[in-house]
Scaffold this motif. Sequence first.
Motif, PDB file in Angstrom:
ATOM      1  N   ARG A   1      32.196   7.587  -9.204  1.00  0.00           N
ATOM      2  CA  ARG A   1      31.877   7.707 -10.707  1.00  0.00           C
ATOM      3  C   ARG A   1      32.212   6.376 -11.422  1.00  0.00           C
ATOM      4  O   ARG A   1      31.370   5.954 -12.260  1.00  0.00           O
ATOM      5  N   ASP A   2      33.274   5.853 -10.746  1.00  0.00           N
ATOM      6  CA  ASP A   2      33.946   5.005 -11.679  1.00  0.00           C
ATOM      7  C   ASP A   2      33.056   3.510 -11.625  1.00  0.00           C
ATOM      8  O   ASP A   2      33.076   2.663 -12.288  1.00  0.00           O
ATOM      9  N   ASN A   3      32.467   3.530 -10.381  1.00  0.00           N
ATOM     10  CA  ASN A   3      31.550   2.211 -10.037  1.00  0.00           C
ATOM     11  C   ASN A   3      30.072   2.424 -10.068  1.00  0.00           C
ATOM     12  O   ASN A   3      29.320   1.577  -9.929  1.00  0.00           O
TER      13      ASN A   3
ATOM     14  N   ALA B   1      35.615  10.250  -7.210  1.00  0.00           N
ATOM     15  CA  ALA B   1      35.765   9.450  -8.599  1.00  0.00           C
ATOM     16  C   ALA B   1      35.719   8.168  -8.624  1.00  0.00           C
ATOM     17  O   ALA B   1      35.126   7.540  -9.443  1.00  0.00           O
ATOM     18  N   ALA B   2      35.679   7.511  -7.387  1.00  0.00           N
ATOM     19  CA  ALA B   2      35.599   6.249  -7.149  1.00  0.00           C
ATOM     20  C   ALA B   2      33.995   5.786  -7.278  1.00  0.00           C
ATOM     21  O   ALA B   2      33.909   4.673  -8.039  1.00  0.00           O
TER      22      ALA B   2
ATOM     23  N   TYR C   1      38.554  11.438 -18.210  1.00  0.00           N
ATOM     24  CA  TYR C   1      38.949  10.870 -17.031  1.00  0.00           C
ATOM     25  C   TYR C   1      38.964  11.595 -15.641  1.00  0.00           C
ATOM     26  O   TYR C   1      38.928  11.105 -14.547  1.00  0.00           O
TER      27      TYR C   1
ATOM     28  N   ILE D   1      34.097  15.031 -13.297  1.00  0.00           N
ATOM     29  CA  ILE D   1      33.022  14.142 -12.616  1.00  0.00           C
ATOM     30  C   ILE D   1      31.677  14.955 -12.733  1.00  0.00           C
ATOM     31  O   ILE D   1      31.511  16.115 -12.627  1.00  0.00           O
TER      32      ILE D   1
ATOM     33  N   HIS E   1      26.910   2.684 -12.624  1.00  0.00           N
ATOM     34  CA  HIS E   1      26.359   2.353 -14.144  1.00  0.00           C
ATOM     35  C   HIS E   1      24.723   2.704 -14.283  1.00  0.00           C
ATOM     36  O   HIS E   1      24.338   2.673 -13.434  1.00  0.00           O
TER      37      HIS E   1
END
Length: 154
Positions: free
Chosen positions: A146-148, A143-144, A53, A56, A150
Amino acid sequence: MRSLTQAARALLHEFADEQIPLVVRGVEWPCWRCHSTTWVPALIHVDGFTDIYSVIRAVSDLRLSYLRECLILCGSPLAHTIKTRHSKRAGYYLSHGCPNCDALAGAFFLDEAITEALVNNTVGRLPLIAAFRRPNLEYLLLAADRDNSHWYDD
């Protein structure tokens, strides 16, 4: 009670001033053209945090651009291996290359090496390419991203 806007501004101000230690690590990559084996800078994480988590993957897009900028700021000679390349299928895009012959180091193969290190919990044993301090807000935005992001968004 403070409004959400006031709270958000206070947090942004706090994060804008705070600097955190970031680390760039490399993954092993055998060049398909010159057959040399090299370490390609492909991961960014907060120093001491190497879990799935926190890491990156910096193999394309905004994350790769950020990694390149950080390597330039650190004076790393590996910064020049990240540059805009062209293909008929994908057009112009930022990518990794071999430091010896400039052959493309494909994002798919680098991502596979990163996944292997994460699954085996060996990120902390990968070679340290650079260590530096950057504003906390930069890491949060990275990180945001990365998390958004796809695979099916491309």
